[in-house]
Motif scaffolding. Structure first.
Motif, PDB file in Angstrom:
ATOM      1  N   ALA A  67     -35.022 -31.050  41.641  1.00 26.53           N
ATOM      2  CA  ALA A  67     -34.614 -31.534  40.320  1.00 26.53           C
ATOM      3  C   ALA A  67     -34.555 -29.981  39.722  1.00 26.53           C
ATOM      4  CB  ALA A  67     -35.700 -32.418  39.564  1.00 26.53           C
ATOM      5  N   THR A  68     -33.781 -29.855  38.740  1.00 26.97           N
ATOM      6  CA  THR A  68     -33.494 -28.613  37.871  1.00 26.97           C
ATOM      7  C   THR A  68     -33.845 -29.194  36.552  1.00 26.97           C
ATOM      8  OG1 THR A  68     -31.240 -29.226  37.435  1.00 26.97           O
ATOM      9  CG2 THR A  68     -31.715 -27.543  39.238  1.00 26.97           C
ATOM     10  N   ALA A  69     -34.049 -28.089  35.450  1.00 26.15           N
ATOM     11  CA  ALA A  69     -34.448 -28.415  34.172  1.00 26.15           C
ATOM     12  C   ALA A  69     -33.072 -29.547  33.509  1.00 26.15           C
ATOM     13  CB  ALA A  69     -34.458 -27.331  33.303  1.00 26.15           C
ATOM     14  N   PRO A  70     -33.265 -30.362  32.863  1.00 25.63           N
ATOM     15  CA  PRO A  70     -32.234 -31.164  32.385  1.00 25.63           C
ATOM     16  C   PRO A  70     -31.651 -30.434  31.058  1.00 25.63           C
ATOM     17  CG  PRO A  70     -34.213 -32.185  31.745  1.00 25.63           C
ATOM     18  CD  PRO A  70     -34.523 -31.170  32.854  1.00 25.63           C
ATOM     19  N   VAL A  71     -30.298 -30.701  30.752  1.00 25.63           N
ATOM     20  CA  VAL A  71     -29.666 -29.762  29.941  1.00 25.63           C
ATOM     21  C   VAL A  71     -29.853 -30.800  28.552  1.00 25.63           C
ATOM     22  CG1 VAL A  71     -27.406 -29.097  29.152  1.00 25.63           C
ATOM     23  CG2 VAL A  71     -28.259 -29.091  31.581  1.00 25.63           C
ATOM     24  N   VAL A  72     -30.297 -30.006  27.542  1.00 28.42           N
ATOM     25  CA  VAL A  72     -30.497 -30.738  26.293  1.00 28.42           C
ATOM     26  C   VAL A  72     -29.152 -30.743  25.558  1.00 28.42           C
ATOM     27  CG1 VAL A  72     -31.852 -30.613  24.146  1.00 28.42           C
ATOM     28  CG2 VAL A  72     -32.763 -30.208  26.531  1.00 28.42           C
ATOM     29  N   LYS A  73     -28.674 -31.703  24.930  1.00 31.86           N
ATOM     30  CA  LYS A  73     -27.425 -31.766  24.492  1.00 31.86           C
ATOM     31  C   LYS A  73     -27.810 -31.927  22.896  1.00 31.86           C
ATOM     32  CE  LYS A  73     -24.696 -34.262  27.749  1.00 31.86           C
ATOM     33  NZ  LYS A  73     -23.649 -35.453  28.262  1.00 31.86           N
ATOM     34  N   LYS A  74     -26.868 -31.338  22.093  1.00 31.48           N
ATOM     35  CA  LYS A  74     -27.281 -31.073  20.659  1.00 31.48           C
ATOM     36  C   LYS A  74     -26.520 -32.340  20.198  1.00 31.48           C
ATOM     37  CE  LYS A  74     -27.374 -26.051  20.367  1.00 31.48           C
ATOM     38  NZ  LYS A  74     -26.529 -24.999  19.786  1.00 31.48           N
ATOM     39  N   ALA A  75     -27.100 -32.806  18.886  1.00 32.12           N
ATOM     40  CA  ALA A  75     -26.524 -34.043  18.423  1.00 32.12           C
ATOM     41  C   ALA A  75     -25.067 -33.508  17.757  1.00 32.12           C
ATOM     42  CB  ALA A  75     -27.248 -34.207  17.123  1.00 32.12           C
ATOM     43  N   ALA A  76     -24.252 -34.578  17.655  1.00 32.97           N
ATOM     44  CA  ALA A  76     -22.798 -34.316  17.544  1.00 32.97           C
ATOM     45  C   ALA A  76     -22.871 -34.081  15.882  1.00 32.97           C
ATOM     46  CB  ALA A  76     -21.992 -35.429  17.596  1.00 32.97           C
ATOM     47  N   GLY A  77     -23.448 -34.320  15.097  1.00 32.70           N
ATOM     48  CA  GLY A  77     -23.488 -34.183  13.531  1.00 32.70           C
ATOM     49  C   GLY A  77     -24.073 -32.605  13.269  1.00 32.70           C
ATOM     50  N   SER A  78     -24.867 -32.034  14.121  1.00 28.51           N
ATOM     51  CA  SER A  78     -25.532 -30.695  13.666  1.00 28.51           C
ATOM     52  C   SER A  78     -24.802 -29.779  14.441  1.00 28.51           C
ATOM     53  CB  SER A  78     -26.815 -30.913  14.026  1.00 28.51           C
ATOM     54  OG  SER A  78     -27.019 -30.941  15.516  1.00 28.51           O
ATOM     55  N   LYS A  79     -23.458 -29.495  14.202  1.00 29.88           N
ATOM     56  CA  LYS A  79     -22.874 -28.211  14.446  1.00 29.88           C
ATOM     57  C   LYS A  79     -23.116 -26.993  13.582  1.00 29.88           C
ATOM     58  CE  LYS A  79     -19.060 -30.577  17.003  1.00 29.88           C
ATOM     59  NZ  LYS A  79     -17.807 -30.776  17.201  1.00 29.88           N
ATOM     60  N   THR A  80     -23.294 -26.168  14.287  1.00 29.52           N
ATOM     61  CA  THR A  80     -23.629 -24.894  13.557  1.00 29.52           C
ATOM     62  C   THR A  80     -22.489 -23.723  13.805  1.00 29.52           C
ATOM     63  OG1 THR A  80     -25.220 -23.875  15.035  1.00 29.52           O
ATOM     64  CG2 THR A  80     -25.976 -24.963  13.088  1.00 29.52           C
ATOM     65  N   VAL A  81     -21.346 -23.955  13.227  1.00 26.31           N
ATOM     66  CA  VAL A  81     -20.139 -23.109  13.196  1.00 26.31           C
ATOM     67  C   VAL A  81     -20.303 -21.902  12.068  1.00 26.31           C
ATOM     68  CG1 VAL A  81     -17.765 -22.934  13.372  1.00 26.31           C
ATOM     69  CG2 VAL A  81     -19.055 -24.753  14.440  1.00 26.31           C
ATOM     70  N   ALA A  82     -20.289 -20.610  12.516  1.00 23.80           N
ATOM     71  CA  ALA A  82     -20.508 -19.540  11.693  1.00 23.80           C
ATOM     72  C   ALA A  82     -18.843 -19.510  11.020  1.00 23.80           C
ATOM     73  CB  ALA A  82     -20.686 -18.415  12.260  1.00 23.80           C
ATOM     74  N   LYS A  83     -18.750 -19.628   9.874  1.00 18.97           N
ATOM     75  CA  LYS A  83     -17.421 -19.634   8.986  1.00 18.97           C
ATOM     76  C   LYS A  83     -17.160 -18.236   8.652  1.00 18.97           C
ATOM     77  CE  LYS A  83     -17.646 -24.188   7.006  1.00 18.97           C
ATOM     78  NZ  LYS A  83     -17.497 -25.196   5.803  1.00 18.97           N
ATOM     79  N   ALA A  84     -15.902 -17.814   8.615  1.00 16.98           N
ATOM     80  CA  ALA A  84     -15.624 -16.435   8.382  1.00 16.98           C
ATOM     81  C   ALA A  84     -15.764 -16.323   6.578  1.00 16.98           C
ATOM     82  CB  ALA A  84     -14.057 -16.325   8.827  1.00 16.98           C
ATOM     83  N   PRO A  85     -16.199 -15.388   6.467  1.00 13.11           N
ATOM     84  CA  PRO A  85     -16.358 -15.049   4.807  1.00 13.11           C
ATOM     85  C   PRO A  85     -14.900 -15.087   4.186  1.00 13.11           C
ATOM     86  CG  PRO A  85     -16.252 -12.850   6.011  1.00 13.11           C
ATOM     87  CD  PRO A  85     -16.463 -13.976   7.083  1.00 13.11           C
ATOM     88  N   ALA A  86     -15.026 -15.682   3.057  1.00  5.00           N
ATOM     89  CA  ALA A  86     -13.691 -15.960   2.267  1.00  5.00           C
ATOM     90  C   ALA A  86     -13.017 -14.665   1.904  1.00  5.00           C
ATOM     91  CB  ALA A  86     -13.900 -16.821   1.106  1.00  5.00           C
ATOM     92  N   LYS A  87     -11.710 -14.517   1.735  1.00  6.88           N
ATOM     93  CA  LYS A  87     -10.992 -13.423   1.391  1.00  6.88           C
ATOM     94  C   LYS A  87     -10.930 -13.268   0.156  1.00  6.88           C
ATOM     95  CE  LYS A  87      -8.355 -13.057   5.649  1.00  6.88           C
ATOM     96  NZ  LYS A  87      -6.978 -12.667   6.475  1.00  6.88           N
ATOM     97  N   LYS A  88     -11.049 -12.205  -0.464  1.00  2.04           N
ATOM     98  CA  LYS A  88     -11.015 -11.945  -1.975  1.00  2.04           C
ATOM     99  C   LYS A  88      -9.804 -11.721  -2.481  1.00  2.04           C
ATOM    100  CE  LYS A  88     -15.930 -10.575  -2.429  1.00  2.04           C
ATOM    101  NZ  LYS A  88     -16.943  -9.813  -3.031  1.00  2.04           N
ATOM    102  N   ALA A  89      -9.111 -12.171  -3.380  1.00  5.72           N
ATOM    103  CA  ALA A  89      -8.150 -11.778  -3.998  1.00  5.72           C
ATOM    104  C   ALA A  89      -7.862 -10.382  -4.720  1.00  5.72           C
ATOM    105  CB  ALA A  89      -7.294 -12.893  -4.953  1.00  5.72           C
ATOM    106  N   VAL A  90      -7.072  -9.680  -4.213  1.00  3.62           N
ATOM    107  CA  VAL A  90      -6.882  -8.312  -4.871  1.00  3.62           C
ATOM    108  C   VAL A  90      -6.155  -8.363  -6.349  1.00  3.62           C
ATOM    109  CG1 VAL A  90      -6.200  -5.895  -4.944  1.00  3.62           C
ATOM    110  CG2 VAL A  90      -6.968  -7.173  -3.030  1.00  3.62           C
TER     111      VAL A  90
END
Length: 60
Positions: free
Chosen positions: A33-56
């Motif tokens: 047996a190997t260590a079981p893979v822990v799946k993350k909950a579907a609702g708790s996605k942590t995606v890094a968003k790109a910073p918003a571009k500032k209008a010049v």
């Protein structure tokens, strides 16, 4: 496509030969047996968003 076909798995078994279709290196799982893979909950996605571009501001 049957017993006499040397390119198929059935033909390899019939002719008692080995090859790409029936390689000797087949290793089955031994049951360790190997260590079981822990799946993350579907609702708790942590995606890094790109910073918003500032209008010049345009100069008039």
């Amino acid at each position: 496509m049957g017993k006499g076909d040397r390119k198929t798995l059935k033909g390899k078994r019939y002719n008692s030969s080995y090859g790409n279709s029936r390689s000797k290196g087949l290793v089955k799982a031994t049951g360790t047996a190997t260590a079981p893979v822990v799946k993350k909950a579907a609702g708790s996605k942590t995606v890094a968003k790109a910073p918003a571009k500032k209008a010049v501001a345009k100069k008039a």
